[in-house]
Enzyme design. Structure first.
Site, mmCIF file in Angstrom:
data_model
loop_
_atom_site.group_PDB
_atom_site.id
_atom_site.type_symbol
_atom_site.label_atom_id
_atom_site.label_comp_id
_atom_site.label_asym_id
_atom_site.label_seq_id
_atom_site.Cartn_x
_atom_site.Cartn_y
_atom_site.Cartn_z
ATOM 1 N N ALA A 62 -2.442 -8.127 -0.365
ATOM 2 C CA ALA A 62 -1.328 -8.573 0.454
ATOM 3 C C ALA A 62 -1.692 -9.939 1.019
ATOM 4 O O ALA A 62 -2.864 -10.318 1.024
ATOM 5 C CB ALA A 62 -1.118 -7.581 1.595
ATOM 6 N N GLY A 101 -3.775 -4.644 -2.071
ATOM 7 C CA GLY A 101 -2.411 -4.447 -2.583
ATOM 8 C C GLY A 101 -2.302 -4.752 -4.061
ATOM 9 O O GLY A 101 -1.454 -4.184 -4.758
ATOM 10 N N GLU A 104 -3.276 -1.642 -5.737
ATOM 11 C CA GLU A 104 -2.198 -0.660 -5.519
ATOM 12 C C GLU A 104 -1.030 -0.942 -6.473
ATOM 13 O O GLU A 104 -0.453 -0.012 -7.042
ATOM 14 C CB GLU A 104 -1.768 -0.696 -4.053
ATOM 15 C CG GLU A 104 -2.846 -0.153 -3.106
ATOM 16 C CD GLU A 104 -2.557 -0.415 -1.652
ATOM 17 O OE1 GLU A 104 -2.426 0.581 -0.900
ATOM 18 O OE2 GLU A 104 -2.426 -1.598 -1.267
ATOM 19 N N GLU A 124 -9.827 -3.244 2.048
ATOM 20 C CA GLU A 124 -9.089 -3.310 3.319
ATOM 21 C C GLU A 124 -9.966 -2.986 4.530
ATOM 22 O O GLU A 124 -9.783 -3.558 5.608
ATOM 23 C CB GLU A 124 -7.910 -2.320 3.271
ATOM 24 C CG GLU A 124 -6.711 -2.794 2.466
ATOM 25 C CD GLU A 124 -6.827 -2.486 0.982
ATOM 26 O OE1 GLU A 124 -5.821 -2.600 0.271
ATOM 27 O OE2 GLU A 124 -7.934 -2.151 0.512
#
Ligand code: T1G
Length: 693
Positions: A62, A101, A104, A124
């Site tokens: 992200a 992300g 993911e 993270e």
């Protein structure tokens, strides 16, 4: 230009993310992904979809910068669900790093192909977060709970081969990634989607969670996110996929708003900003460095030599003392072997390093060195002697660096005819492990030499922080204020083990007294003996001086502030020290009293903050965040508190100023006169983070 585009290759829609530098999932990328997957879905010709990235890496997560902004649609979990819902098989083609992300998104694709050199991970936790876009529910389904917990709690990435082994990826290729992906698309077009959400979470023994709990209590004491990762994975064993994702989202929000995550996000960007030095830009040429000479084969010299060899340089270790040279060379070989044993260095790389390693006693052999790093005894006369010799033998354009941890780099440079080529490279012990490199710019140091030092630090895997020249530079100068308060608190009645416990509970990696014993009380003693500018205060570092004068140097003598059993590094309280301190305090007229935990933290940490403010005032550091980077990476300051000056901003500079004024009243202006910068920021409600940002 749109950061996401779609191009059809035959019957395959290839969706490409192109958002330099690391294809972070910014709002426009998320929007672009949704639009392109909608388009591919509706395109009748398309039988499969490939998701690939331009530039040096797959999606590296992200966009961390957006976490401090109001969240904007589409939210990442929705993008992930959209990709997985695609009715045609979707292949993720991964190169560089698929992180956070990014992984993911890859796990939302139905098939994963990785380049041989790719790395995959959910880091993270290093940002005080947890995988907040279905990662805590998908990874256990793909690779099992135990391995998933290991990846998420360590935050470490895995190689493509390891990912293939665990089933995190389906194929690994050494060939062109796009053609490999198009081939794969043909193979699976008929098979259709295969969704991770439909996989079951294989149950495990409760012991797996107990082990993880123990690991958190040992390795992540006081940290917010690891517990929540554990809870999210535990929920994955009990809830269905969508319920698990909803619970994960809640836990993610808690983490994102936590002060710890804000501190860790500050540290992330602070470390990257440290490389941006005013006056230096990408065009500033760095000098070519291929062969490095290290003068002084002691512990630091050997560690520096090992670090340079592991980074691919040719290294010559030099020491006038034959026995010291033999010991140093042996240490280098042992450190490299240790790197192989820990899986950090491949055997073939170790062998290649030893081919590039030479040891010698003759200064004349340094004539061809591109860079010389002096790491001899911390004594000005000795260092100036070495630099005078280097000035005679080294070629024009060679960079002459000193590993001094406190001494005046300009005075050392004056021992040569080329101060523009002299710079401080302050490594931290153990030099082949500690990530910090304080790059000390002298008054005469030329810009290209600073650029050369920064490129060296990148190649050595270090975080290079450029600082000005003064006693102790940034790190050790601040250590003096921090250590001073520790020493005074000892005289006032706080036991070494009590102070250390309070500060480690607060988050410091080690207490100041255990650190003193590790570094050697004789080292600090010798440096203080050389200094001419110490405060006229008989209490100043009196306890450490007294113990050093008694031969209690710490771990190396089995006795220091603590005592140590034979062969053990575990600090044991020593009543003998307590008695020595009490007698000395009486002799100095320092009354004994009960000292509270809050006072210990405030005096030691505010000592750091006030000295940090003075360093900014003196222009020794460009920006406050550089000071944070030095203390996080060199002195065990808790990363989740963001560093001393970021911490001051979180509690409010006005509060710090108020307490410092109280200390000035109680303990006198010599140590606690508030720096002008602190007063100014307090009165203007300012932040250190605005300084030099
Ligand atoms: N967001 C924003 N900027 C980023 C970024 C990111 N994720 N990653 C890197 N940058 C910037 C960085 O600041 C620098 O900028 C430039 O890119 C190059 O970085 C929902 C919550 C990928 C291994 O933790 O580990 O996904 O200084 O100097 O050494 O579950 O960057 O040039 O202006 O570090 O080659 C999870 C973070 C996010 C990975 C490349 N992802 N990045 O290393 O380059 S949270 C991460 C890295 C998340 C989801 C959650 C490294 C790298 P500038 P660099 P590098």
């Amino acid at each position: 230009m749109d950061p996401v585009s779609l191009q059809r290759h035959g019957t395959v829609s290839v969706i490409t993310v192109d958002n330099p530098p690391v294809n972070a999932l910014s709002q426009s990328v998320r929007r672009g992904l949704i639009d392109c997957f909608d388009e591919a879905e509706l395109d009748a010709v398309t039988s499969a979809v490939v998701l690939i990235c331009a530039g040096r890496t797959f999606i590296a997560g992200a966009d961390i910068r957006e976490f401090d902004l109001p969240a904007r649609e589409p939210h990442l979990p929705d993008v992930v669900s959209r990709i997985e819902a695609t009715a045609k098989p979707v292949i993720a083609a991964i190169h560089g790093t698929a992180l956070g992300g990014g992984l993911e998104v890859a796990m939302a694709c139905h098939y994963r192909l990785a380049d041989r050199d790719a790395r995959l991970g959910l880091p993270e936790v290093k940002l005080g977060l947890l995988p907040g876009a279905t990662g805590t529910q998908r990874l256990p389904r793909l690779i099992g709970i135990e391995r998933a917990l290991d990846m998420m709690l360590s935050g470490e990435s895995v190689t493509a081969d390891a990912a293939l082994e665990t089933g995190l990826v389906d194929r690994v290729t050494g060939k062109d990634l796009l053609s490999g992906a198009l081939e794969y698309a043909e193979d699976v077009a008929a098979l259709g989607p295969r969704r991770v959400r439909d996989l079951v979470v294989e149950p495990v023994e409760g012991a797996v969670f107990d082990k993880a709990e123990t690991r958190i209590s040992q390795k992540a004491r006081g940290q917010f996110a690891p517990e929540r990762i554990l809870r999210a994975v535990e929920l994955a064993t009990r809830l269905d996929f969508d319920e698990g994702v909803a619970a994960e989202r809640q836990l993610f929000q808690e983490c994102k708003e936590s002060p710890q995550s804000q501190g860790l996000r500050h540290a992330f960007f602070a470390e990257r900003n440290a490389a941006k030095v005013p006056g230096l830009d990408r065009e500033t040429p760095a000098r070519k460095v291929e062969n490095i000479a290290v003068v002084g084969a002691g512990t630091m010299g050997a560690g520096i030599a090992c670090n340079c060899l592991a980074a691919g340089y040719a290294v010559r270790l030099m020491d006038k003392d034959e026995a010291a040279l033999a010991r140093g060379a042996e240490t280098v070989r042992k450190l490299l072997a240790g790197g192989v044993a820990r899986g950090k260095i491949a055997e073939r790389d170790r062998d290649a390093s030893l081919q590039r390693f030479h040891a010698g006693q003759d200064f004349r052999d340094l004539s061809e060195a591109d860079l010389v790093i002096e790491a001899v005894f911390e004594n000005m006369t000795i260092k100036k002697g070495v630099f005078a010799q280097l000035d005679k033998v080294c070629k024009a354009g060679a960079v002459l660096a000193t590993n001094t941890s406190t001494l005046d780099v300009d005075e050392i440079a004056r021992a040569t005819s080329r101060p523009e080529d002299v710079i401080g490279l302050h490594f931290f012990s153990p030099a082949h492990i500690m990530r910090l490199l304080e790059i000390v710019r002298g008054a005469g140091t030329s810009l290209d030499v600073v650029a050369t030092a920064l490129s060296l630090s990148r190649k050595l895997g270090k975080i290079g922080v450029v600082v000005g020249n003064c006693f102790g530079f940034v790190g050790n100068r601040m250590l003096y204020s921090y250590g001073r308060e520790n020493q005074l608190l000892l005289l006032e009645g706080a036991a070494p083990e009590y102070i250390d416990r309070v500060l480690t509970d607060w988050g410091m990696a080690m207490g100041p007294n255990a650190v003193g014993d590790l570094a050697g009380l004789d080292v600090g003693y010798r440096i203080r003996q050389e200094r001419k500018d110490l405060p006229d205060d008989p209490r100043f570092y009196r306890v450490a001086d007294m113990l050093a004068e008694l031969g209690r140097f710490g771990q190396k003598t089995g006795k220091g502030m603590y005592r140590y059993e034979e062969g053990s590094r575990e600090p044991l309280p020593d009543p003998e020290v307590q008695a020595l301190i009490r007698d000395e305090a009486k002799r100095l007229g320092v009354p004994e009293r009960k000292v509270g935990e809050k006072e210990i933290v405030e005096r030691c940490i505010y000592g750091l903050i006030t000295e940090g403010a003075r360093i900014l005032e003196d222009g020794i550091s460009h920006r406050a965040s550089d000071i944070d980077v030095v203390w996080i990476n060199g002195y065990g300051f808790p990363r989740y508190r963001g560093g001393p000056l970021y911490f001051a901003d979180t509690i409010g500079v006005a509060d710090v100023y108020r307490t410092v004024r109280e200390f000035e009243q109680r303990f006198g202006p010599e140590y606690w006169k508030p720096p002008e910068l602190l007063r100014k920021l307090a009165e203007e409600n300012g932040h250190f983070s605005d300084i030099g940002a």
